[in-house]
Design a protein around this motif. Structure first.
Motif, mmCIF file in Angstrom:
data_model
loop_
_atom_site.group_PDB
_atom_site.id
_atom_site.type_symbol
_atom_site.label_atom_id
_atom_site.label_comp_id
_atom_site.label_asym_id
_atom_site.label_seq_id
_atom_site.Cartn_x
_atom_site.Cartn_y
_atom_site.Cartn_z
ATOM 1 N N UNK A 71 3.182 -7.391 12.534
ATOM 2 C CA UNK A 71 3.635 -6.119 13.085
ATOM 3 C C UNK A 71 4.169 -5.181 12.017
ATOM 4 N N UNK A 72 4.907 -5.741 11.064
ATOM 5 C CA UNK A 72 5.506 -4.894 10.039
ATOM 6 C C UNK A 72 4.450 -4.187 9.198
ATOM 7 N N UNK A 73 3.265 -4.809 9.122
ATOM 8 C CA UNK A 73 2.207 -4.236 8.293
ATOM 9 C C UNK A 73 1.623 -2.959 8.895
ATOM 10 N N UNK A 74 1.685 -2.860 10.216
ATOM 11 C CA UNK A 74 1.031 -1.729 10.883
ATOM 12 C C UNK A 74 2.031 -0.681 11.368
ATOM 13 N N UNK B 205 -6.756 -6.757 16.838
ATOM 14 C CA UNK B 205 -5.897 -5.604 17.117
ATOM 15 C C UNK B 205 -5.127 -5.187 15.867
ATOM 16 N N UNK B 206 -4.658 -6.205 15.130
ATOM 17 C CA UNK B 206 -3.933 -5.915 13.891
ATOM 18 C C UNK B 206 -4.839 -5.230 12.883
ATOM 19 N N UNK B 207 -6.072 -5.725 12.783
ATOM 20 C CA UNK B 207 -7.025 -5.129 11.848
ATOM 21 C C UNK B 207 -7.303 -3.669 12.217
ATOM 22 N N UNK B 208 -7.480 -3.439 13.517
ATOM 23 C CA UNK B 208 -7.724 -2.064 13.977
ATOM 24 C C UNK B 208 -6.512 -1.179 13.673
ATOM 25 N N UNK B 209 -5.316 -1.756 13.892
ATOM 26 C CA UNK B 209 -4.100 -0.988 13.613
ATOM 27 C C UNK B 209 -3.963 -0.705 12.121
ATOM 28 N N UNK B 210 -4.320 -1.700 11.280
ATOM 29 C CA UNK B 210 -4.264 -1.491 9.834
ATOM 30 C C UNK B 210 -5.251 -0.413 9.390
ATOM 31 N N UNK B 211 -6.437 -0.438 9.988
ATOM 32 C CA UNK B 211 -7.416 0.605 9.665
ATOM 33 C C UNK B 211 -6.902 1.976 10.080
ATOM 34 N N UNK B 212 -6.276 2.007 11.249
ATOM 35 C CA UNK B 212 -5.709 3.270 11.725
ATOM 36 C C UNK B 212 -4.608 3.747 10.791
ATOM 37 N N UNK B 213 -3.779 2.788 10.344
ATOM 38 C CA UNK B 213 -2.693 3.142 9.430
ATOM 39 C C UNK B 213 -3.255 3.643 8.098
ATOM 40 N N UNK B 214 -4.342 2.990 7.625
ATOM 41 C CA UNK B 214 -4.971 3.420 6.381
ATOM 42 C C UNK B 214 -5.495 4.842 6.501
ATOM 43 N N UNK B 215 -6.171 5.106 7.629
ATOM 44 C CA UNK B 215 -6.684 6.457 7.853
ATOM 45 C C UNK B 215 -5.561 7.479 7.917
ATOM 46 N N UNK B 216 -4.470 7.079 8.568
ATOM 47 C CA UNK B 216 -3.306 7.967 8.683
ATOM 48 C C UNK B 216 -2.780 8.332 7.303
#
Length: 630
Positions: free
Chosen positions: A259-262, A481-492
């Protein structure tokens, strides 16, 4: 929660001490959950029934026979206008000897049961409205006490839970709803004595019901209500059990190790200065119980924090006398704190992960071996040489596995096989011995028991394979879900970087444009002029304080050194040339943005040409003045 567990385990010798000892941690929990959210929950639960009681002007609950007797006598005297012949001061027994008193008491008890039942009904259906923090603490309290006192009955445990949820959390709000913002009163309005007495009687009834305490002794005249209390306790009991059935922190807040990663923003808590000091004090007092391992990071944190600070030092005020009333008000000052992890992932976590991986690999090796070479104990199997027939059976099985694995899509194959199937049966046994030795050193297996605990774990794993598959499937969904969230965070962050770069470029362009605009005296029209280079001797820069020193060069020689600063074609980048006695020595590119970064980080000096030490702040000031018109 750690404080609560430590309190229960280390300082509680009798289960009732949680009630009679009035632990600080319990007071903190209740106080915290009476904050904005908790107060709103109490208002939702209690406001409708409290308002109904207050609006009933005819309701008059009196359960003291002497009070009822005096009211009766006063009423008779008011109606007749004559002094009563009955004595005014009587004992409860004397008061109960009168039929009128008994009749009024019976009616009052009936009214009290009716209105108490309304409160009870509102409470027992409110499990989902109780703040999660209160429910989680109630669950932790029950589980920890059950662990500390295994012989305690469930009723004993639930009485402690009831003391927390009802007596400490709800009861004060019933007795004084105006003090806890349960009801809205008009300006200058207040509860009447009758309203307070009615609410106090109801709260007393509910407290007896929640703790399954009957009316006895001096309250024997209330014996008729004991059956109602007993039935009400069963309702409270179910309510307390439901309240303790709270989801885990991970499930409630949908958090895990990823969780902390995203998380895009760091969590923020709101806490009073007094609560900070209380928490710090509790941590210092119980740090050995909270973290028995002296390598635990919490000890390092407490060492960094030092002694418990004063309220004044945290707020930045001058010290006040201990009895100063302003001190208490200052302690209630609320602050917001952004939580940041001081530590990276501890090395111990990696060791633990390696140990788990080694244990898993060893289990798989053991399963491969015992399929073809049975024995009474694992030690016996490992020490016994496999027969040729067992070795042949093993080799055929490994060949079939290899054929099956070859059909597995590449993307589904593991980068590194968990078990090396090229090993012989004896090779795997040797590998098992080596792994067991390492696991023994880590305290994961016990050779003195002939590794029977490891065999038991393998048996349990085999029985629970279906459950493990379901868990892995759930974990896979979570990882996706975490991977998708990480990708979203990267894009952000990429968008943020692009935005900031564009913003900085615009600022630099504006600065450059401003520096190019000049006016002649008396000329109202601004016109653009080409920025020219600025030349300074080292001596002049030294006088301005921009230049601090030059290695291997005496100050009286600075007049022979010329620095020429000129803007390059790239906005915000300057070309700096150094000359000695007219001879060009070196050229470097100086980025204005890098200087601002150094200034932001508090870097006072920097090197130019690896020899000249300059003052960063004054260099920025010089560039602003000469090139940006600031």
């Amino acid at each position: 929660m750690c404080f609560l567990k430590c309190k229960c385990r280390s300082k509680v010798d009798h289960i009732q001490e949680i009630v009679t000892g009035n632990p600080t941690v319990i007071k903190m929990v209740v106080s915290f959950n009476r904050g904005a959210r908790g107060q709103n929950a109490l208002r939702q639960i209690l406001a409708p029934v409290v308002k109904e009681i207050m609006d009933d002007k005819t309701l008059n609950i009196k359960t003291d026979p002497v009070d009822i007797y005096k009211s009766w006598v006063n009423q008779m005297e008011s109606q007749t206008g004559e002094a009563s012949k009955l004595p005014y001061d009587v004992t409860p027994e004397q008061a109960m000897s009168h039929e009128e008193v008994r009749t009024r008491l019976e009616a009052s008890i009936k009214n009290m049961r009716t209105v108490t039942d309304k409160f009870l009904s509102a409470i027992i259906v409110s499990v989902d409205k109780i703040p999660y923090g209160m429910r989680f603490i109630a669950k932790t309290l029950k589980d920890t006490l059950n662990e500390r006192f295994p012989d305690a009955t469930e009723d004993e445990l639930l009485k402690i839970v009831g003391n927390l949820l009802y007596y400490r959390y709800m009861n004060p709000a019933i007795v004084a709803p105006d003090a806890f913002d349960i009801i809205d009163l008009s300006a200058g309005g207040q509860l009447t004595n009758e309203q307070r007495r009615n609410l106090g009687s109801i709260a007393k009834m509910l407290q007896h019901a929640a703790s399954n305490k009957m009316f006895l002794g001096d309250n024997a005249h209330l014996n008729p209500i004991n059956e109602y209390l007993s039935n009400s306790y069963q309702k409270f009991r179910r309510f307390f059990l439901s309240a303790c059935d709270a989801p885990s922190l991970e499930d409630k807040f949908n958090v895990d190790q990823y969780s902390d990663l995203v998380t895009l923003t760091k969590p923020v808590i709101y806490i009073s200065i007094g609560e900070i000091i209380n928490t710090h004090t509790l941590l210092l007092d119980h740090q050995d119980a909270i973290a028995p391992d002296h390598n635990d990071p919490i000890h390092e944190l407490l060492d960094d924090l030092g002694e418990v600070p004063t309220i004044e030092s945290l707020i930045g005020e001058s010290p006040l006398p201990a009895d100063d009333p302003n001190k208490e008000m200052m302690g209630k000052t609320e602050v917001s704190l952004t939580l940041t992890n001081k530590f990276d992932v501890p090395d111990e976590a990696n060791v633990e992960m390696d140990a788990k991986t080694l244990l898993l690999n060893t289990k798989r090796l053991i399963v491969d071996v015992i399929r073809f070479q049975p024995g009474e104990t694992l030690t016996e199997i490992l020490e016994t040489v496999a027969t040729q027939e067992q070795e042949a059976d093993y080799q055929r099985a490994m060949q079939r596995r290899a054929i099956r694995d070859a059909k597995t899509p590449e993307k589904m194959k593991q980068a590194k096989p968990v078990v090396d199937d090229s090993l012989t049966l004896q090779g795997k046994k040797d590998k098992i011995k080596s792994n067991l030795q390492r696991l023994g050193e880590l305290g994961k297996v016990h050779p003195e028991k002939k590794y029977q605990d490891l065999i038991n774990d393998i048996s349990k794993d085999i029985r629970n394979q279906r459950r493990y598959r379901q868990r892995r499937k759930a974990e896979l969904v979570k990882l996706q879900q975490t991977n998708a969230a990480l990708n979203s965070k990267t894009n952000f962050y990429n968008v943020q970087i692009d935005y900031y770069n564009q913003y900085i470029k615009t600022c630099m362009d504006n600065l450059a444009s401003k520096g190019k605009v000049s006016k002649k005296p008396g000329d109202n029209k601004a016109k653009k002029s080409k920025q020219v280079s600025q030349k300074y001797t080292a001596a002049r820069l030294h006088e301005k304080g921009v230049l601090i020193d030059i290695e291997d060069l005496q100050p009286n020689q600075y007049k022979n050194v010329i620095f020429e600063i000129s803007p390059s074609e790239v906005v915000g980048v300057f070309e700096v040339k150094a000359k000695l006695m007219g001879v060009h020595l070196e050229t470097l590119l100086l980025e204005y943005q890098d200087l601002l970064q150094l200034q932001y980080e508090g870097v006072a000096v920097m090197k130019l040409f690896d020899r000249a030490t300059v003052n960063v702040n004054l260099l920025v000031f010089l560039l602003n003045k000469k090139f940006y018109g600031k």
